[in-house]
Design an enzyme around this catalytic site. Structure first.
Site, short mmCIF file in Angstrom:
data_model
loop_
_atom_site.label_atom_id
_atom_site.label_comp_id
_atom_site.label_asym_id
_atom_site.label_seq_id
_atom_site.Cartn_x
_atom_site.Cartn_y
_atom_site.Cartn_z
N CYS A 72 0.85 -1.19 0.00
CA CYS A 72 0.00 0.00 0.00
C CYS A 72 0.88 1.24 0.00
O CYS A 72 1.92 1.29 0.66
CB CYS A 72 -1.00 -0.01 1.15
SG CYS A 72 -0.46 0.76 2.67
N GLU A 73 0.44 2.21 -0.78
CA GLU A 73 1.26 3.41 -0.96
C GLU A 73 1.19 4.34 0.24
O GLU A 73 1.99 5.26 0.35
CB GLU A 73 0.85 4.16 -2.23
CG GLU A 73 -0.53 4.77 -2.19
CD GLU A 73 -0.92 5.40 -3.52
OE1 GLU A 73 -0.27 5.09 -4.52
OE2 GLU A 73 -1.87 6.19 -3.53
N HIS A 74 0.24 4.07 1.15
CA HIS A 74 0.12 4.96 2.30
C HIS A 74 1.11 4.61 3.41
O HIS A 74 1.67 5.49 4.05
CB HIS A 74 -1.30 4.89 2.87
CG HIS A 74 -2.35 5.23 1.86
ND1 HIS A 74 -3.26 4.31 1.39
CD2 HIS A 74 -2.59 6.36 1.19
CE1 HIS A 74 -4.04 4.88 0.50
NE2 HIS A 74 -3.66 6.12 0.35
N HIS A 75 1.25 3.30 3.67
CA HIS A 75 2.10 2.88 4.79
C HIS A 75 3.29 2.05 4.33
O HIS A 75 4.12 1.65 5.14
CB HIS A 75 1.28 2.03 5.78
CG HIS A 75 0.08 2.75 6.32
ND1 HIS A 75 -1.17 2.62 5.76
CD2 HIS A 75 -0.06 3.62 7.35
CE1 HIS A 75 -2.04 3.37 6.43
NE2 HIS A 75 -1.39 3.99 7.40
N GLN A 102 -5.49 -0.73 -3.85
CA GLN A 102 -6.11 -1.90 -4.49
C GLN A 102 -7.03 -1.48 -5.64
O GLN A 102 -7.10 -2.16 -6.67
CB GLN A 102 -6.89 -2.70 -3.43
CG GLN A 102 -7.37 -4.04 -3.96
CD GLN A 102 -8.07 -4.84 -2.88
OE1 GLN A 102 -7.67 -4.82 -1.72
NE2 GLN A 102 -9.11 -5.57 -3.25
N HIS A 136 -5.05 -6.34 3.97
CA HIS A 136 -4.08 -5.24 4.07
C HIS A 136 -3.43 -5.27 5.44
O HIS A 136 -4.12 -5.12 6.46
CB HIS A 136 -4.79 -3.90 3.87
CG HIS A 136 -5.26 -3.69 2.45
ND1 HIS A 136 -4.77 -2.68 1.64
CD2 HIS A 136 -6.16 -4.37 1.71
CE1 HIS A 136 -5.36 -2.75 0.47
NE2 HIS A 136 -6.21 -3.76 0.48
N CYS A 169 -1.73 -3.08 6.81
CA CYS A 169 -1.87 -1.80 7.52
C CYS A 169 -3.18 -1.74 8.29
O CYS A 169 -3.36 -0.89 9.15
CB CYS A 169 -1.73 -0.61 6.57
SG CYS A 169 -3.07 -0.46 5.39
N1 LIG Z 1 -8.95 2.92 -0.56
C1 LIG Z 1 -7.83 2.34 -0.12
N2 LIG Z 1 -7.33 2.70 1.07
C2 LIG Z 1 -6.21 2.06 1.48
C3 LIG Z 1 -5.56 1.08 0.74
N3 LIG Z 1 -4.49 0.66 1.46
C4 LIG Z 1 -4.51 1.37 2.60
N4 LIG Z 1 -5.55 2.23 2.62
C5 LIG Z 1 -6.02 3.19 3.61
O1 LIG Z 1 -5.35 4.41 3.49
C6 LIG Z 1 -5.83 5.21 4.55
C7 LIG Z 1 -4.83 6.25 4.95
O2 LIG Z 1 -5.48 7.03 5.89
P1 LIG Z 1 -4.78 8.10 6.86
O3 LIG Z 1 -5.82 8.59 7.84
O4 LIG Z 1 -4.09 9.12 6.03
O5 LIG Z 1 -3.66 7.22 7.56
P2 LIG Z 1 -3.64 6.63 9.03
O6 LIG Z 1 -3.73 7.73 10.03
O7 LIG Z 1 -2.43 5.74 9.13
O8 LIG Z 1 -5.00 5.80 9.08
P3 LIG Z 1 -5.36 4.42 9.83
O9 LIG Z 1 -4.90 3.29 8.96
O10 LIG Z 1 -6.85 4.47 9.95
O11 LIG Z 1 -4.66 4.44 11.18
C8 LIG Z 1 -6.23 4.22 5.63
O12 LIG Z 1 -7.63 4.34 5.82
C9 LIG Z 1 -5.88 2.85 5.04
O13 LIG Z 1 -6.76 1.83 5.46
C10 LIG Z 1 -6.11 0.74 -0.51
O14 LIG Z 1 -5.60 -0.11 -1.25
N5 LIG Z 1 -7.24 1.39 -0.90
ZN LIG Z 2 -1.69 1.05 4.23
#
Ligand SMILES: Nc1nc2c(ncn2[C@@H]2O[C@H](COP(=O)(O)OP(=O)(O)OP(=O)(O)O)[C@@H](O)[C@H]2O)c(=O)[nH]1
Ligand SMILES: [Zn+2]
Length: 211
Positions: A99-102, A140, A168, A170
């Site tokens: 995942c690109e976020h974490h 995804q 996921h 994360c």
């Molecule tokens: N739509 C989508 N979201 C994703 C995917 N992979 C990770 N995420 C989400 O990316 C979001 C990033 O949200 P943020 O609030 O910026 O990050 P965060 O504070 O680490 O959020 P939490 O995971 O809720 O603790 C999270 O809700 C993750 O679940 C994906 O493939 N698709």
């Molecule tokens: Zn993630």
């Protein structure tokens, strides 16, 4: 192309062999990881961690090697004219992405179908296309759409269907900590969009067991 730049050593069909690494990139990334280990409170000089920055850099290069692949070329490398116009389904394709976020893994299965329009494609090329897009930083939803669009635009079939089911990390090993949630995404073109029966047949086939 430098000798070290082996990741970019393409063969005619757009594949890249990951049997060696881009040494310059490994060194640059490893330097940062050594610093990160210190920031995390570790001692990067202790025996068990001495080679860790380099290992992490190599692992990351592998986990993102999709950037060096050309999925459309992979498909074009094995397209054959064939008079077959029924649905072709390849299901239960293992997927590993990040995942690109974490930058944590998400993984699961992809199920893919197309309806030929004069051409079929070598079966193995479909999982190869999945990998080419999955081995990048992704969400995804985009991964699902990219696979669909690549097959549609390259093979020009009557329709494409992609369903992905992933877990996921994360969402399980941190954050909301839901251990059992599975995310399903889907993307369709052509007949799979316009014909409910075709879409229903695809969904039935991907849930049917071989036994
Ligand atoms: N739509 C989508 N979201 C994703 C995917 N992979 C990770 N995420 C989400 O990316 C979001 C990033 O949200 P943020 O609030 O910026 O990050 P965060 O504070 O680490 O959020 P939490 O995971 O809720 O603790 C999270 O809700 C993750 O679940 C994906 O493939 N698709
Ligand atoms: Zn993630």
């Amino acid at each position: 192309m430098s000798n070290k730049d082996v990741l970019k050593g393409e063969s005619r069909d757009g594949y890249v062999k990951i049997d060696r690494y881009n040494e310059d990139k490994i060194e640059a990334v490893a330097t940062h990881y050594k610093d990160i280990l210190g920031q995390l409170g570790e001692n990067p000089e202790r025996e068990g961690l001495l080679k860790t920055p380099e290992r992490v850099a190599k692992a990351l290069q592998y986990l993102t090697h999709g950037y060096d692949l050309k999925p459309d070329e992979i498909l074009k490398g094995a397209m054959f004219e064939e008079d077959y116009s029924q649905m072709v389904v390849v299901k239960d394709i293992e997927v590993y992405s990040m995942c690109e976020h974490h930058m944590l893994p998400f993984f699961g299965k992809a199920h893919i179908a197309y309806i030929p329009n004069g051409h079929i494609v070598g079966l193995s090329k479909i999982p190869r296309v999945v990998d080419a897009f999955a081995r990048r930083l992704q969400v995804q939803e985009r991964l699902t759409n990219e696979i669909r669009d690549c097959i549609q635009n390259t093979l020009n079939p009557m329709g494409v269907a992609v369903v992905m089911e992933c877990r996921h990390l994360c969402m399980s090993m941190r954050g909301v900590q839901k251990q059992n949630s599975v995310t399903t995404t889907s993307a369709f073109t052509g007949t799979f969009l316009s014909n409910d029966k075709t879409r229903a047949e695809f969904l039935r086939l991907i849930t049917a067991s071989l036994d």
